[in-house]
Design an enzyme around this catalytic site. Structure first.
Site, PDB file in Angstrom:
ATOM      1  N   CYS A   1      66.207 -21.527  10.780  1.00 32.80           N
ATOM      2  CA  CYS A   1      65.025 -22.185  11.322  1.00 32.80           C
ATOM      3  C   CYS A   1      63.917 -21.147  11.411  1.00 32.80           C
ATOM      4  O   CYS A   1      64.088 -20.022  10.956  1.00 32.80           O
ATOM      5  CB  CYS A   1      65.295 -22.862  12.661  1.00 32.80           C
ATOM      6  SG  CYS A   1      65.620 -21.805  14.063  1.00 32.80           S
TER       7      CYS A   1
ATOM      8  N   HIS B   1      82.328  -8.019  17.717  1.00 39.38           N
ATOM      9  CA  HIS B   1      82.375  -8.039  19.173  1.00 39.38           C
ATOM     10  C   HIS B   1      82.307  -9.426  19.789  1.00 39.38           C
ATOM     11  O   HIS B   1      82.623  -9.598  20.967  1.00 39.38           O
ATOM     12  CB  HIS B   1      81.253  -7.173  19.742  1.00 39.38           C
ATOM     13  CG  HIS B   1      81.412  -5.732  19.367  1.00 39.38           C
ATOM     14  ND1 HIS B   1      82.345  -4.912  19.955  1.00 39.38           N
ATOM     15  CD2 HIS B   1      80.769  -4.978  18.436  1.00 39.38           C
ATOM     16  CE1 HIS B   1      82.272  -3.715  19.416  1.00 39.38           C
ATOM     17  NE2 HIS B   1      81.335  -3.725  18.488  1.00 39.38           N
TER      18      HIS B   1
END
Length: 105
Positions: free
Chosen positions: A70, A103
């Protein structure tokens, strides 16, 4: 190291239709199975209508990954993160993508 073929959903909002189309071609050329969830022209749309189905496809195991595009990435990310079982991050380079996967899954 080459990436093994993946099932990838891709969606955008009206601000990133041309970028999405180019990325779909590139991913398919690299051997990935790409599901293009739209939109398919630059008519104004509500980004959650496209982000949510992509995130649901990941959460359901229908695809391995989703790519959301976007204007800023933030709206798509917020929408996708509302889907239980999906995790989205705004990425701007390879390092941010690698660290997000490492992570945050």
């Amino acid at each position: 190291m080459p990436v093994p073929p993946m099932r990838i959903a891709i969606a955008a909002d009206h601000a990133a239709v041309s970028e999405k189309a180019a990325l779909v071609e590139e991913l398919r050329a690299a051997g990935h199975d790409v599901t293009d969830l739209g939109p398919f022209d630059d008519t104004s749309v509500d980004y959650p209508d496209y982000a949510a189905p992509a995130a649901r496809a990941v959460a359901a195991g229908e695809v391995d990954r989703a790519v959301l595009l976007c204007g800023t990435g933030i709206g798509q990310c917020i929408s996708a993160n509302k889907v239980h079982g999906a995790r989205a991050a705004v990425l701007w380079n390879e390092s941010s993508a690698e660290m997000s996967r490492r992570h945050n899954n």
